[in-house]
Design an enzyme around this catalytic site. Structure first.
Site, PDB file in Angstrom:
ATOM      1  N   SER A 555       0.942  -1.148   0.061  1.00 42.90           N
ATOM      2  CA  SER A 555       0.003  -0.021   0.020  1.00 42.90           C
ATOM      3  C   SER A 555       0.751   1.205  -0.148  1.00 42.90           C
ATOM      4  O   SER A 555       2.057   1.236   0.591  1.00 42.90           O
ATOM      5  CB  SER A 555      -0.715   0.130   1.342  1.00 42.90           C
ATOM      6  OG  SER A 555      -1.517   1.293   1.449  1.00 42.90           O
ATOM      7  N   TYR A 568      -3.078  -0.626  10.205  1.00 41.93           N
ATOM      8  CA  TYR A 568      -3.085  -1.109   8.954  1.00 41.93           C
ATOM      9  C   TYR A 568      -1.592  -0.656   8.251  1.00 41.93           C
ATOM     10  O   TYR A 568      -1.024  -1.358   7.487  1.00 41.93           O
ATOM     11  CB  TYR A 568      -4.295  -0.360   8.035  1.00 41.93           C
ATOM     12  CG  TYR A 568      -4.254  -0.650   6.778  1.00 41.93           C
ATOM     13  CD1 TYR A 568      -4.776  -1.857   6.088  1.00 41.93           C
ATOM     14  CD2 TYR A 568      -3.806   0.476   5.820  1.00 41.93           C
ATOM     15  CE1 TYR A 568      -4.726  -1.823   4.569  1.00 41.93           C
ATOM     16  CE2 TYR A 568      -3.828   0.270   4.440  1.00 41.93           C
ATOM     17  CZ  TYR A 568      -4.406  -0.873   3.752  1.00 41.93           C
ATOM     18  OH  TYR A 568      -4.481  -1.126   2.368  1.00 41.93           O
TER      19      TYR A 568
END
Length: 678
Positions: A555, A568
């Site tokens: 990400s 996350y």
């Protein structure tokens, strides 16, 4: 009249081809003769409709028929140059076509056109081939069928075989068909119904005779120590052997695999005569074109360990290649096509089962089905007599037939990922599904792994049949579940080449709101899950010795600090560093490890749909439905990122164009300056 003739032929072909007792996949051909209209004169013209080259009876449609003018086709007898030049006759069929002619005529066209019957069926039933390959097949034909079926000594398919069968029919007006020595059967009739009835009568009569007169143990008594392992044990052993096996059989070119532990295969390998019979190879031309002239047989009992079996396989593979090269050199002439490869296509492991291989899954599966047919043929022949296939010289003439080579050369160019096998985690939706779809479209076999088996199977079915994609359940945080998914992949397709660590989830919370459970959940799925999947996959990739790719869907958050996503972003940073670590460690095995850093992928995303999107929208003070547009506007390119953009990057990473790239992170974020890697 024409429409009914063709419709009846298609219906008959589909019925005959749908039942494996009648013929194998893509094996055999059917025909009908009738009257059509000559568009040049408006008058009647007698036509022949016959299944074209390479088609399959079970799925035959009108477009798969070759259409010829019967008078011109039969006139070719006047220019036939003899058996030594009969291959030239296939090109001559082009001059007999009606209009554009439909599908390309096959080598068996002469058989259908020259035989004086309105309808002809040529099939490869196990029961018929069992008689055709028995040492006393001619006598058995007379005993079983009387004057209704005539024996035809082995002759390679072609124009002369058509002439032979036509002459036999003229000389035997009461006959309804033939047993073709070493090959199959041909039947005929005045109507489509009668031809089908005659074909089925020959097939069923042969099967009934074999059942009634066969010896109790056609393959000999059970061989001590060669019986089938318990199901769980044999499948575990098969999964452990599969990677090494695939690497060996891919010495010349990459192969996809198929595994079966059908009881008939296990029974054959448990019997005393299986080494002798396996060495004799197959007989029907359709069989050994798909399976090579004989299989590689592991000469160890079922109790042999995986390590012992692998060691023996390496030696047997070397011996097989040397033997095949010698076979080629013994039989090749100046005009023979180049050797296509010396690796086996069928590998038999007592107590475990059969591995079959091909350029794609369908070809590998069908090769296994053909050897299954060969076992059935051997059982029938040995039960009544002695199995006696056609000799080596004739097998070579078929395998390296110029017409067969021409057919291979006409095949379309392989897709970029042909013969590659991919496992994508979290692939039932969103980015993972887009990746799996793209990889399959580029020729790969795909295993869709997801928490939900039902959703994984649904996604796989949308991509294609089980020769293209399968779905498996996988909780990536579980060692056992991950190994199950990897084993499912290697048993379904023979091995593994490409792994995409995509499974993920996110909880958008601030530091003070993030619980220990929140932290553990996200790290278990993404950091630990990626580690477990990569570790299990690496064992397969190393054993195969074929290189491969591991790709992490990380990400933008792995390098960019944003609010309210501590767990996350931290786990994505973990994944990003796994890429660097594994790239350094696995490079010596030819395994490339790379990552992709997407951002703002809202459309179709499971993460955003599960609440992350609402939380991120709240964080940014916008409506959730506008989140994709919001992310797009903050990028340099002002473009929304969708799952297919990520899939494109995965595809590029695993093509030959980036064969020298490892340890790379590719941003797929439409340009976020704060996340630039350098």
């Amino acid at each position: 009249m024409t429409e009914k003739t063709v419709a009846d032929l298609i219906a008959r072909s589909n019925r005959l081809g749908a039942d494996p007792k009648n013929t194998n996949y893509a094996g055999g051909n059917t025909s009908a003769k009738g009257v059509g209209t000559d568009p040049a004169t408006g008058g009647d013209v007698e036509l022949l409709w016959v299944k074209g080259s390479g088609g399959d009876l079970g799925t035959l449609t009108e477009s798969g028929l070759a259409v010829l003018r019967l008078d011109r086709m039969r006139a070719l007898q006047n220019v036939y140059p003899g058996v030594d030049r009969e291959d030239e006759m296939v090109a001559s069929f082009d001059y007999t076509l009606h209009g554009k002619g439909g599908a390309a005529p096959s080598i068996d066209t002469a058989m259908h056109g020259l035989v004086d019957a309105a309808h002809v069926d040529h099939l490869h039933p196990d029961s018929g081939i069992a008689i055709a390959t028995a040492a006393d097949g001619e006598e058995l034909t007379k005993t079983i069928f009387g004057d209704k079926v005539v024996w035809v000594p082995w002759r390679r398919p072609g124009f002369q075989l058509g002439l032979d069968i036509a002459a036999i029919k003229r000389a035997n007006p009461d006959a309804i068909g033939c047993i073709l020595g070493g090959h199959g059967i041909t039947a005929w009739g005045d109507t489509s119904v009668q031809s089908e009835k005659n074909s089925l009568w020959i097939i069923d009569t042969a099967a009934e005779y074999i059942a009634a007169h066969s010896r109790p143990e056609p393959f000999g008594p059970a061989l001590d120590g060669y019986g089938a392992l318990a199901e769980a044990e044999r499948r575990a052993k098969a999964a452990a052997l599969a990677p090494t096996l695939r690497g060996l059989v891919s010495t010349d070119k990459p192969q996809v695999g198929h595994f079966t532990d059908d009881p008939a295969v296990l029974d054959f390998l448990a019997s005393a005569e299986h080494p002798r019979l396996a060495a004799l190879g197959t007989s029907c031309p359709d069989h050994f074109l798909r399976t090579k002239v004989k299989p590689l047989l592991v000469d160890l009992p079922a109790s042999a360990s995986v390590e012992e079996t692998i060691e023996r396989l390496r030696t047997l593979h070397e011996e097989y290649r040397a033997d095949y090269i010698a076979y080629y050199e013994r039989n090749a002439t100046a005009g023979s096509p180049a050797m296509r490869g010396a690796d086996p296509l069928i590998v038999l492991v007592p107590g475990v089962g059969m591995f079959s291989y091909g350029a794609n899954k369908q070809t590998a599966r069908v090769a296994g089905e053909f050897y299954f047919n060969a076992i059935s043929v051997m059982r029938g022949a040995e039960g009544l007599s002695t199995y006696a296939p056609i000799d080596e010289v004739e097998k070579f003439r078929i395998e390296y037939w110029a017409l067969e080579e021409a057919k291979l050369q006409r095949m379309p160019k392989p897709k970029p990922l042909a013969a590659r096998i991919a496992l994508v985690t979290g692939a039932a939706s969103g980015i993972g599904k887009a990746i799996a779809t793209r990889l399959a479209a580029e020729g790969a076999c795909v295993v869709i792994a997801d928490l939900s088996l039902e959703k994984a199977q649904e996604a796989a079915a949308e991509i294609g049949n089980t020769d293209i994609a399968i779905g498996v359940a996988a909780d990536v945080s579980s060692v056992k579940a991950v190994q199950f998914a990897i084993d499912a992949a290697v048993l379904a397709f023979g091995g593994l080449d490409l792994v995409v660590n995509n499974a993920g989830l996110s909880l958008s919370k601030s530091l003070l709101e993030t619980s220990e459970a929140d932290w553990d959940l996200q790290h278990d799925v993404m950091a630990k899950g990626s580690f477990l999947v990569s570790k299990a996959a690496a064992r397969v990739l190393i054993d195969q010795e074929l290189g491969g790719d591991i790709i992490y869907i990380s990400s933008k958050n792995s390098v960019f600090a944003g609010p309210n996503n501590i767990a996350y972003s931290a786990t994505k940073a973990d994944q990003a560093h796994q890429v660097r670590l594994l790239a350094a460690e696995l490079g010596e095995y030819g395994v490339k490890v790379n990552g992709i850093n997407p951002d703002g992928v809202v459309r179709g995303s499971g993460i955003f749909a599960s609440g992350w999107g609402a939380n991120r929208a709240k964080t940014y003070g916008i409506d959730e439905q506008d989140l994709g547009k919001f992310y797009a506007q903050r990028t340099i390119l002002k473009r929304e990122v969708v799952p297919e953009n990520v899939a494109n990057a995965v595809f590029v990473l695993c093509t030959s164009d980036l064969s020298h790239t490892t340890g790379l992170h590719i941003p797929v974020d439409a340009g976020v300056a704060a996340a630039f890697l350098r």
